[in-house]
Write an enzyme that holds these catalytic residues in place. Structure first.
Site, mmCIF file in Angstrom:
data_model
loop_
_atom_site.group_PDB
_atom_site.id
_atom_site.type_symbol
_atom_site.label_atom_id
_atom_site.label_comp_id
_atom_site.label_asym_id
_atom_site.label_seq_id
_atom_site.Cartn_x
_atom_site.Cartn_y
_atom_site.Cartn_z
ATOM 1 C CE LYS A 181 9.009 -8.741 -3.984
ATOM 2 N NZ LYS A 181 8.232 -8.184 -5.189
ATOM 3 C CD GLU A 212 -1.469 -4.962 7.846
ATOM 4 O OE1 GLU A 212 -3.034 -4.956 7.548
ATOM 5 O OE2 GLU A 212 -1.296 -4.536 9.342
ATOM 6 C CB CYS A 231 -6.322 -3.198 0.955
ATOM 7 S SG CYS A 231 -5.671 -1.497 2.082
ATOM 8 C CD GLU A 254 -8.785 -7.327 -2.411
ATOM 9 O OE1 GLU A 254 -7.460 -8.366 -3.064
ATOM 10 O OE2 GLU A 254 -8.202 -6.599 -2.159
HETATM 11 P P1 NAD Z 1 0.378 -9.258 -4.727
HETATM 12 O O1 NAD Z 1 0.137 -10.453 -3.567
HETATM 13 O O2 NAD Z 1 -0.065 -10.103 -5.809
HETATM 14 O O3 NAD Z 1 1.667 -9.113 -4.039
HETATM 15 C C1 NAD Z 1 2.314 -8.219 -3.154
HETATM 16 C C2 NAD Z 1 3.347 -8.474 -2.890
HETATM 17 O O4 NAD Z 1 4.082 -9.764 -3.119
HETATM 18 C C3 NAD Z 1 4.252 -8.300 -4.424
HETATM 19 O O5 NAD Z 1 5.748 -7.249 -3.612
HETATM 20 C C4 NAD Z 1 4.637 -9.306 -4.714
HETATM 21 O O6 NAD Z 1 5.523 -9.256 -5.649
HETATM 22 C C5 NAD Z 1 5.138 -10.563 -3.969
HETATM 23 N N1 NAD Z 1 4.443 -11.781 -3.538
HETATM 24 C C6 NAD Z 1 4.090 -12.108 -4.424
HETATM 25 N N2 NAD Z 1 3.466 -13.878 -3.811
HETATM 26 C C7 NAD Z 1 4.488 -14.390 -2.698
HETATM 27 C C8 NAD Z 1 5.098 -15.181 -2.532
HETATM 28 N N3 NAD Z 1 4.957 -15.952 -1.890
HETATM 29 N N4 NAD Z 1 5.798 -14.332 -1.466
HETATM 30 C C9 NAD Z 1 6.636 -13.800 -1.003
HETATM 31 N N5 NAD Z 1 6.378 -12.876 -1.874
HETATM 32 C C10 NAD Z 1 5.079 -12.584 -2.301
HETATM 33 O O7 NAD Z 1 -0.341 -7.884 -4.243
HETATM 34 P P2 NAD Z 1 -0.803 -6.838 -5.653
HETATM 35 O O8 NAD Z 1 -1.351 -7.343 -7.062
HETATM 36 O O9 NAD Z 1 0.626 -6.228 -5.323
HETATM 37 O O10 NAD Z 1 -1.252 -6.083 -4.548
HETATM 38 C C11 NAD Z 1 -3.222 -5.835 -3.798
HETATM 39 C C12 NAD Z 1 -3.113 -7.034 -3.601
HETATM 40 O O11 NAD Z 1 -3.230 -5.984 -1.876
HETATM 41 C C13 NAD Z 1 -4.774 -6.616 -3.263
HETATM 42 O O12 NAD Z 1 -5.329 -7.895 -2.318
HETATM 43 C C14 NAD Z 1 -5.125 -5.718 -1.560
HETATM 44 O O13 NAD Z 1 -6.416 -5.535 -1.346
HETATM 45 C C15 NAD Z 1 -4.051 -5.863 -1.129
HETATM 46 N N6 NAD Z 1 -3.081 -4.995 -0.385
HETATM 47 C C16 NAD Z 1 -3.550 -4.650 1.124
HETATM 48 C C17 NAD Z 1 -3.744 -4.040 2.243
HETATM 49 C C18 NAD Z 1 -3.933 -3.662 3.438
HETATM 50 O O14 NAD Z 1 -3.338 -3.006 4.100
HETATM 51 N N7 NAD Z 1 -4.569 -5.032 3.698
HETATM 52 C C19 NAD Z 1 -3.447 -2.667 0.978
HETATM 53 C C20 NAD Z 1 -2.907 -2.042 -0.129
HETATM 54 C C21 NAD Z 1 -2.708 -3.669 -1.118
#
Ligand code: NAD
Length: 480
Positions: free
Chosen positions: A175, A249, A283, A383
């Protein structure tokens, strides 16, 4: 640049629903296309198809056959590299040079690397006290892996998550972020052409509700999530219902400590890249730079000079380093955070505004350096996920470590010094999953990547990554 199709991909074919969402190019605000969102029954079908593929085809393949198919997939990714780069960059606005070197390169490397692990995973023979007993372990896949990903490096996640899960013998339901769906659609098409049986790689499109439906499905055997800590907590709560194992992650607020004996040119350049690559939407962004007071002014000047070399502009141009932020609402959030910091006494020494003239339409924001913040300021705590770095002073080693660890996150941390004893002493004390000494943000695909504290749990990369998708089964035999 359009994806191969515009709907979820389940059991080897696209599947439409009656609801759509719009895909926008963040560099131009133009609508690229409408994508068909998955609904509850499409999610159920995807999980069911993945379960059947695991039980009947992919999960039954010999390791030799599995390896051959994934090697084919790696070759097809190499052949389709240019298209993958354009698809990712058009949709999330990350400049093509960065997508090529960072995200798509990681996809290709990870698929071939995990394919090479398939015939190297060994089990143990366990010593037992009985004279007639034998005990050994088997490492087995979980079954259906649900993979939910963020928008910033979507191809990289396909390699590090789907690559590891598939190599371990699981089938996957991916997803992707609704802001970065195209690479997953292309990946699923390539997987089918490479010989992965239908149902082994499924992609369901849509927002967090689709993600929530996926992780609430009781036939999902493991969840691998990349996203914010906020969403990660919701995922962990939902996973509790069936005690589904999770790999999380999540976000970061990574500190970067610079001592007077460091190579200051190198520290300044890599700190600028560490803070501003992916327009700060990384991240591991080094968003808190702590500098020893003796060299503070000198380092800030160097950091400003290095940052000015980073071109903000059209993601399709090869020289561009910073593209736009992902959406209007994210741009608003970043802008108001900077405004708030200035109201509270922060001093902007570079940026703090949007580029003028040639880039009026996209969600661009200039790389911004802020000094003089209070320890409690939210720029040092939360962040921001934008091109904003805070540069603060420290007096001595103890204070540097205390400030670095003063965060709920624990993803990465860096220390710049020529004193190797100090570097190692500090590395031990930093509470983060990845430490860089005289470098920033380097993540070899063979090394364990993952956070401490609220940056999540579980690892990606190399043998650590593939082992996350395998579980040990113990077998005891009495040969009497
Ligand atoms: P986000 O948390 O808004 O969304 C990430 C994914 O989760 C999307 O596909 C979203 O549709 C889905 N999602 C959101 N809420 C959900 C829920 N309750 N249940 C199931 N799925 C859900 O993040 P974003 O804005 O896409 O990305 C930015 C974030 O990701 C930042 O916090 C960044 O640090 C983190 N990130 C972490 C890593 C890592 O490897 N640690 C790598 C890249 C990004």
């Amino acid at each position: 640049m359009l994806p191969p199709h515009t709907a979820s991909f389940v059991n080897g074919k696209p599947i439409e629903s009656d609801t759509c969402f719009t895909c926008e190019n963040p560099a131009t605000q133009e609508t690229i296309c409408e994508l068909s969102s998955a609904n509850g029954s499409i999610v159920d079908l995807a999980v069911k198809s993945a379960g059947i593929a695991y039980e009947e085809t992919w999960g039954k393949y010999s390791i030799g056959k599995r390896q051959k198919v994934l090697e084919n997939l790696a070759a097809m990714i190499r052949e389709n590299k240019d298209e993958l780069i354009k698809l990712e960059s058009t949709e999330n606005g990350v400049p093509i040079t960065i997508v090529e070197k960072f995200s798509v390169a990681a996809l290709e490397k990870n698929i071939s690397h995990f394919a090479s692990w398939i015939d190297k995973i060994t089990s143990d023979v366990i010593p037992v006290t009985s004279a007639t007993g034998f005990d050994f372990t088997l490492k087995e896949p979980f079954g259906v892996a649900a993979i939910i990903t963020a928008y910033n490096t979507p191809s990289l996640f396909l390699g590090s998550k789907a690559g590891a899960a598939l190599a371990a013998g699981n089938s996957v339901v991916i997803k992707p972020s609704p802001l970065a769906s195209f690479p997953a659609l292309k990946f699923a098409q390539l997987a089918k052409e490479a010989g992965l049986p239908d149902g082994t790689v499924n992609v369901i499109l849509g927002d967090h509700k689709v993600g929530s439906d996926l992780i609430s499905n009781k036939s999902v055997d493991i969840i691998s999530f990349t996203g914010s800590a906020f969403a990660g907590k919701q995922v962990a709560n939902a996973a509790n219902k069936y005690l589904t194992p999770t790999i999380l992650e999540l976000g970061g607020k990574s500190p970067n400590l610079i001592f007077p004996d460091a190579n200051l040119d190198s520290a300044a350049f890599q700190s600028a890249i560490g803070a501003f690559a992916l327009t700060g939407q990384a991240c591991v962004a080094g968003s808190r730079i702590y500098v020893h007071e003796e060299i503070y002014d000198q380092l800030v000047d160097k950091l400003i000079a290095m940052t000015k070399l980073l071109k903000v502009g059209d993601p399709a141009e090869k020289q561009t380093v910073l593209g736009p932020l992902i959406t209007q609402s994210h741009l608003n959030k970043v802008t108001s955070t900077v405004y708030d910091a200035v109201q509270k006494g922060g001093n902007i020494v570079l940026g703090g505004d949007r580029p003028t003239s040639e880039l009026p339409l996209g969600y661009f924001f200039n790389p911004t350096i802020i000094t003089g913040l209070k320890e409690s300021d939210r720029i040092l705590k939360d962040e921001i996920f934008g091109p904003i770095v805070a540069v603060q002073k420290f007096r001595d080693e103890d204070e540097a470590v205390r400030l670095a660890n003063d965060t709920k996150y624990g993803l990465g941390a860096a220390v710049w010094t020529k004193d190797i004893s100090r570097a190692l002493r500090i590395s031990r004390q930093l509470r983060a999953g990845m430490i860089w000494i005289n470098a920033y943000g380097v993540v070899p695909h063979t090394a364990p990547f993952g956070g401490f504290k609220q940056s999540g749990h579980g690892k990606e990369g190399g043998k650590y990554g593939i082992e996350m998708y395998l579980q040990s089964k113990n077998i005891y035999v009495d040969a009497n």
